[in-house]
Design a protein around this motif. Structure first.
Motif, PDB file in Angstrom:
ATOM      1  N   LEU A  91      21.838  15.177 -38.565  1.00 35.08           N
ATOM      2  CA  LEU A  91      22.853  16.089 -38.051  1.00 35.08           C
ATOM      3  C   LEU A  91      23.074  17.253 -39.018  1.00 35.08           C
ATOM      4  N   ASN A  92      21.986  17.932 -39.327  1.00 32.75           N
ATOM      5  CA  ASN A  92      22.002  19.037 -40.281  1.00 32.75           C
ATOM      6  C   ASN A  92      22.330  20.344 -39.558  1.00 32.75           C
ATOM      7  N   TYR A  93      23.589  20.735 -39.601  1.00 28.89           N
ATOM      8  CA  TYR A  93      24.054  21.944 -38.919  1.00 28.89           C
ATOM      9  C   TYR A  93      23.375  23.204 -39.446  1.00 28.89           C
ATOM     10  N   GLN A  94      22.803  23.125 -40.649  1.00 30.06           N
ATOM     11  CA  GLN A  94      22.227  24.309 -41.281  1.00 30.06           C
ATOM     12  C   GLN A  94      20.705  24.348 -41.187  1.00 30.06           C
ATOM     13  N   HIS A  95      20.117  23.467 -40.403  1.00 27.59           N
ATOM     14  CA  HIS A  95      18.663  23.435 -40.279  1.00 27.59           C
ATOM     15  C   HIS A  95      18.147  24.733 -39.646  1.00 27.59           C
ATOM     16  N   HIS A 132      39.357   7.108 -39.800  1.00 28.41           N
ATOM     17  CA  HIS A 132      39.490   8.314 -40.621  1.00 28.41           C
ATOM     18  C   HIS A 132      38.173   8.818 -41.204  1.00 28.41           C
ATOM     19  N   TRP A 133      37.046   8.387 -40.665  1.00 22.64           N
ATOM     20  CA  TRP A 133      35.769   8.903 -41.160  1.00 22.64           C
ATOM     21  C   TRP A 133      35.474  10.269 -40.520  1.00 22.64           C
ATOM     22  N   PRO A 134      34.975  11.229 -41.303  1.00 19.88           N
ATOM     23  CA  PRO A 134      34.680  12.557 -40.749  1.00 19.88           C
ATOM     24  C   PRO A 134      33.458  12.518 -39.837  1.00 19.88           C
ATOM     25  N   THR A 135      33.557  13.126 -38.667  1.00 20.38           N
ATOM     26  CA  THR A 135      32.466  13.107 -37.690  1.00 20.38           C
ATOM     27  C   THR A 135      32.075  14.508 -37.214  1.00 20.38           C
ATOM     28  N   THR A 136      32.572  15.522 -37.904  1.00 17.84           N
ATOM     29  CA  THR A 136      32.146  16.906 -37.663  1.00 17.84           C
ATOM     30  C   THR A 136      31.888  17.547 -39.022  1.00 17.84           C
ATOM     31  N   ARG A 137      31.129  18.611 -39.034  1.00 18.73           N
ATOM     32  CA  ARG A 137      30.875  19.301 -40.305  1.00 18.73           C
ATOM     33  C   ARG A 137      32.178  19.837 -40.895  1.00 18.73           C
ATOM     34  N   GLU A 138      33.033  20.366 -40.065  1.00 23.55           N
ATOM     35  CA  GLU A 138      34.317  20.887 -40.544  1.00 23.55           C
ATOM     36  C   GLU A 138      35.121  19.798 -41.235  1.00 23.55           C
ATOM     37  N   ALA A 139      35.174  18.611 -40.628  1.00 23.67           N
ATOM     38  CA  ALA A 139      35.924  17.495 -41.218  1.00 23.67           C
ATOM     39  C   ALA A 139      35.273  17.040 -42.518  1.00 23.67           C
TER      40      ALA A 139
END
Length: 511
Positions: free
Chosen positions: A12-16, A226-233
């Motif tokens: 889940l590499n948003y910067q690929h 409470h685990w982050p599941t978006t890049r923003e989080a």
């Protein structure tokens, strides 16, 4: 050319670079599959975290104007198998080229290689653009060397990426490693800020998993996920760590306490192992914050954190790709025992194990010392089969993906690789646990006693282990002192220790 690009749940590499441009001829495909939920029994929070993160990523792709085909677990089209799903997508969308990012698990790499060999259309594999080393850099670095020592690898990485270096040769602070400063016991102060609260609605995903009959382990509280599941989080958690936890991270990174699950740890491993955060991005953010707050934050706090990512994480991945697939079969100490039931319930009178395991079941989390010196230590001292150990660790922790789990478990923790990762087995009596935690304080067993019924089981198990594995350690220089003490031990005392240990090993669920 109509192209299908396949994305795995830990890619889940948003910067690929794939996503820099939109192309009407490209279809991105993602799928929640029973193949992945069922190859080992996972923690319910782990399954939920990956599914939620995958869905968030797919939504982001669509918001960036990319075409996405996404199979939820309960989608009627979902064949629950990677190959079957890919064949279906290729056929339905008249795909002329298939592209994918190189998997980080050997089993998936083999599966996708075999699939591409069968295809008649063009195929191409791409790097995930995440790790700081290639699959082969580790092997190349240690070519011709007698031992694959992590410290040398880490120093090379510091130089290669100019991380905390004064010049080409010398590290900031005058030392490469501040590990000696990072072994404090937390006794209630300084105050530990509460972990970063992330808002997630996972009720529908939990219901879907339940309706599908997916077998999981552990517990989940839907309104406290409470685990982050978006890049923003993920970025929020990283920034929270810098501002609130970094100041004491190094000091207490090995500490354990009954009242604190996370202490000053970052809780970023899932964000990185799913690739929502890039390791260099994390390192640079932490170092930048430190440079702006050096009057309050010592270099030892930062170096210990950087070493885990720049050194240990890349080292373990390199070891994985160098030694697989044989690595998963290694059992150098010939251990054969099964896991006791309490590893699935937390129901044991041994306070350290009760807390470490119960925490793992409740949160899908334990920090490295809980994993290495509590659960892993007991597993090794009671001589459990590394296959069973691997399966438990791979299933129970939210950040566990085989490339990082198996090298830490079978190598670092269980010494099943005969010393490829660690130069000595990481075992201890109850004294180390008492030194680094308050677990022993309210335990029914006494850490000061050795052979009696109320003695800490770790004490007798430790000496029994050394005695039973004499042949394995007789030429290990790092074990010389302990083996010498063992050889000098009174025979009657050793027999009493061994009798106590054998009773524990025979019926661990009674303790």
């Amino acid at each position: 050319m109509k192209t299908a690009r396949f994305i795995l749940g830990d890619q889940l590499n948003y910067q690929h670079s794939w996503y820099n441009d939109t192309n009407d001829e490209v279809v991105y495909f993602m799928a929640e599959m029973r193949q992945e939920t069922d190859y080992v029994k996972h923690h319910i929070q782990k399954v939920v975290a990956f599914f939620k993160s995958m869905r968030s990523f797919a939504e982001w792709l669509e918001s960036e104007q990319h075409e996405v085909v996404y199979y939820t677990l309960d989608d009627e089209k979902n064949q629950q198998d990677l190959v079957a799903n890919l064949k279906q997508v290729i056929k339905e969308h008249k795909i002329e080229k298939f592209e994918y990012q190189l998997p980080d698990e050997y089993r998936l790499d083999e599966q996708l290689n075999a699939f591409c060999d069968e295809l008649t259309i063009e195929t191409e594999a791409f790097d995930t653009e995440h790790f700081l080393t290639s699959r082969t850099d580790f092997t190349d670095f240690f070519e011709g060397k007698k031992q694959m020592v992590m410290e040398y690898f880490y120093r090379n990485m510091r130089k290669k990426y100019d991380i905390m270096m004064l010049n080409d040769k010398n590290p900031e602070g005058g030392k490469w490693n501040f590990d000696q400063s990072n072994r404090k016991k937390w006794k209630g102060a300084p105050e530990i800020p509460i972990e970063k609260q992330v808002k997630n609605d996972v009720s529908s995903i939990c219901k879907m998993i339940e309706n599908a009959g997916v077998e999981t382990i552990g517990n989940i509280t839907i309104n406290k996920f409470h685990w982050p599941t978006t890049r923003e989080a993920c970025l929020d958690v990283l920034n929270y760590f810098c501002k609130n936890l970094l100041v004491h991270f190094g000091d207490f990174q090995d500490a354990m306490h009954t009242d604190e699950q996370y202490l000053f740890h970052s809780r970023l491993s899932f964000a990185m192992n799913s690739k929502m955060l890039h390791p260099m991005e994390v390192i640079e953010t932490v170092i930048s914050y430190w440079r702006n707050h050096q009057e309050a934050i010592a270099i030892s706090q930062v170096e210990g954190f950087v070493r885990q990512i720049l050194g240990w994480r890349e080292y373990m991945r390199g070891m994985y790709w160098k030694e697989m697939p044989n690595y998963r079969t290694l059992n150098a100490l010939n251990n054969t025992n099964s896991l006791p039931d309490f590893f699935w319930t937390g129901n044991t009178k041994m306070n350290c194990l009760k807390h470490a395991i119960s925490q793992s079941l409740d949160t899908a989390y334990a920090h490295h010392i809980q994993r290495l010196m509590i659960t892993g230590n007991f597993m090794l001292l009671t001589q459990m089969h590394p296959d069973a150990v691997d399966e438990w660790y791979l299933g129970i922790y939210i950040d566990a993906i085989e490339w990082v789990e198996i090298t830490n478990t079978r190598g670092m923790s269980q010494f099943a690789d005969g010393g490829l990762v660690a130069t000595k087995p990481y075992v201890s009596s109850g004294s180390y646990i008492n030194k680094m935690s308050n677990y022993c304080k309210d335990c029914v067993y006494k850490v000061s006693k050795k052979e009696t019924e109320d003695a800490c089981p770790f004490n007798s198990l430790y000496w029994n282990f050394l005695d039973e594995k004499r042949e394995h350690f007789k030429d290990n220089q790092r074990m010389n002192m302990m083996m010498s003490l063992l050889n000098k031990m009174d025979a009657t005392k050793l027999e009493a220790l061994k009798n106590r240990a054998q009773a524990v090993i025979a019926n661990p669920d009674n303790y």
